[in-house]
Design an enzyme around this catalytic site. Sequence first.
Site, PDB file in Angstrom:
ATOM      1  N   GLY A 123       0.828  -1.203   0.000  1.00 13.89           N
ATOM      2  CA  GLY A 123       0.000   0.000   0.000  1.00 13.89           C
ATOM      3  C   GLY A 123       0.856   1.244   0.000  1.00 13.89           C
ATOM      4  N   PRO A 124       0.278   2.388  -0.337  1.00 11.35           N
ATOM      5  CA  PRO A 124       1.018   3.645  -0.342  1.00 11.35           C
ATOM      6  C   PRO A 124       1.169   4.215   1.065  1.00 11.35           C
ATOM      7  CG  PRO A 124      -1.265   4.052  -0.907  1.00 11.35           C
ATOM      8  CD  PRO A 124      -1.123   2.558  -0.768  1.00 11.35           C
ATOM      9  N   GLY A 125       2.048   5.172   1.221  1.00 12.78           N
ATOM     10  CA  GLY A 125       2.166   5.853   2.506  1.00 12.78           C
ATOM     11  C   GLY A 125       2.863   5.053   3.586  1.00 12.78           C
ATOM     12  N   CYS A 150       5.499  -5.886   1.564  1.00  8.41           N
ATOM     13  CA  CYS A 150       5.863  -4.480   1.413  1.00  8.41           C
ATOM     14  C   CYS A 150       5.402  -3.656   2.620  1.00  8.41           C
ATOM     15  CB  CYS A 150       5.320  -3.933   0.098  1.00  8.41           C
ATOM     16  SG  CYS A 150       6.149  -2.437  -0.483  1.00  8.41           S
ATOM     17  N   GLN A 154       6.617  -3.432   6.776  1.00 10.09           N
ATOM     18  CA  GLN A 154       6.873  -2.196   7.508  1.00 10.09           C
ATOM     19  C   GLN A 154       5.975  -2.078   8.728  1.00 10.09           C
ATOM     20  OE1 GLN A 154       6.234   0.640   4.374  1.00 10.09           O
ATOM     21  NE2 GLN A 154       7.787  -0.323   3.066  1.00 10.09           N
ATOM     22  N   SER A 205       9.853   2.976  -0.859  1.00 15.18           N
ATOM     23  CA  SER A 205      10.808   3.993  -0.416  1.00 15.18           C
ATOM     24  C   SER A 205      11.146   3.790   1.060  1.00 15.18           C
ATOM     25  CB  SER A 205      10.226   5.402  -0.622  1.00 15.18           C
ATOM     26  OG  SER A 205       9.978   5.654  -1.983  1.00 15.18           O
ATOM     27  N   HIS A 244       7.818  -7.671  -3.858  1.00 14.77           N
ATOM     28  CA  HIS A 244       6.509  -8.154  -4.307  1.00 14.77           C
ATOM     29  C   HIS A 244       6.646  -9.543  -4.935  1.00 14.77           C
ATOM     30  CE1 HIS A 244       3.855  -4.453  -4.136  1.00 14.77           C
ATOM     31  NE2 HIS A 244       5.028  -4.007  -3.731  1.00 14.77           N
ATOM     32  N   GLU A 246       4.321 -11.296  -6.057  1.00 14.53           N
ATOM     33  CA  GLU A 246       3.301 -11.451  -7.097  1.00 14.53           C
ATOM     34  C   GLU A 246       3.618 -10.642  -8.352  1.00 14.53           C
ATOM     35  OE1 GLU A 246       2.229  -7.598  -5.199  1.00 14.53           O
ATOM     36  OE2 GLU A 246       3.174  -9.471  -4.601  1.00 14.53           O
TER      37      GLU A 246
END
Length: 369
Positions: A123-125, A150, A154, A205, A244, A246
């Site tokens: 996911g983003p952020g 991912c 985190q 990132s 990732h 996938e």
Amino acid sequence: RTVKIKDGVAEVRAGATLLYDSDAEAEEMETELKASAMLEAIDAIKSIDTVVAEVQKSPSKSNEGKSIILVDHEDSFVHTLGNYLRQTGAEVTTLRSGPAALDRIQKLVDDGQKPDMIVLSPGPGNPTDFELSKTIALLEKNKIPGFGVCLGLQGMVEHFGGELGVLGYPMHGKPSPVTLTEAGQESDSIFTGLPHTFEVARYHSLHGIKDKLPDCLEPTAMTEDGIVMGIKHKTLPFAAVQFHPESIMTSPVFGMTILKNALSFLSYESEANEVDDHDHDVVYEFVDLPYSKLKEMLKERGMSVHGTKSEMVMKLALRQLKSEELSAGQYDLSMLTVPELRELKTSLGLKGTAPNKSALIEMLQECLA
């Protein structure tokens, strides 16, 4: 890709990440590729009876009957990840992250339908944007195994007391070799059966700082420059990867093996299900061969000889496994969609073009014979 249909209009999200080093033409081609599946689906609409027949012909899988909740953190990869998980034979339900998802999971537990695993999607952020710690706390409370990808990694790092850092160079859509640590090579690792070093797809990132990991977590895979690519909890059935599995840039054989291992080894039961070692044996059958031999074998089968040794092993192992499934009647190329056939062609590194489905099937059958 996921297609949204509303009021008779179908839409598909098709974008590309723009960075300062992006190639404009390549990014445009990526968006067209992402949209192509929907366009081809419109051109080749199947009847309900055909779809039902395809489902009935699907071969049984080793994780048949297992229940997975995939928590969606608003990421484009979530449905691809869900598809990979379904290929293991498990039943997958996707829930958008938030209070409603947590309530749904708790209700399943209270009703005696506790899922076998919760998968935390990319996911983003930041993990805090999705209150990932609350999700992980719910898993601990109800003794549900967890696997993260991912953002999921985190979130685990932060939840258990570690710290996140920011890469000096964003790795969005970038391939990187990763190397297994001693913990990553243990017999019950999610990387069991994989080479010591292999290439993966990175889209991030943020990263877990190795020196700031809590004592309960240990790294299982690292990049050459010391970035954590995999972790596992020392006492709880929690593990995660920063890359990732996938993505098409990660070998489909390696990605599926990681997910199968996660489903088999991450368990509160005293004895986890044993993993079918055959996939692992096939990979090792090629790992020890010299580069020149691998190149020769690829050339004989009309497959691309370019790439690292790990990529060559991946293509030959994938070909071997699909060939065996085809021979056993467990795999029917005619039942695959054009996008699926093209993805298989790309994964195998087959050279040449195929203008239609029949030509694609003929090309793949010749390679897998």
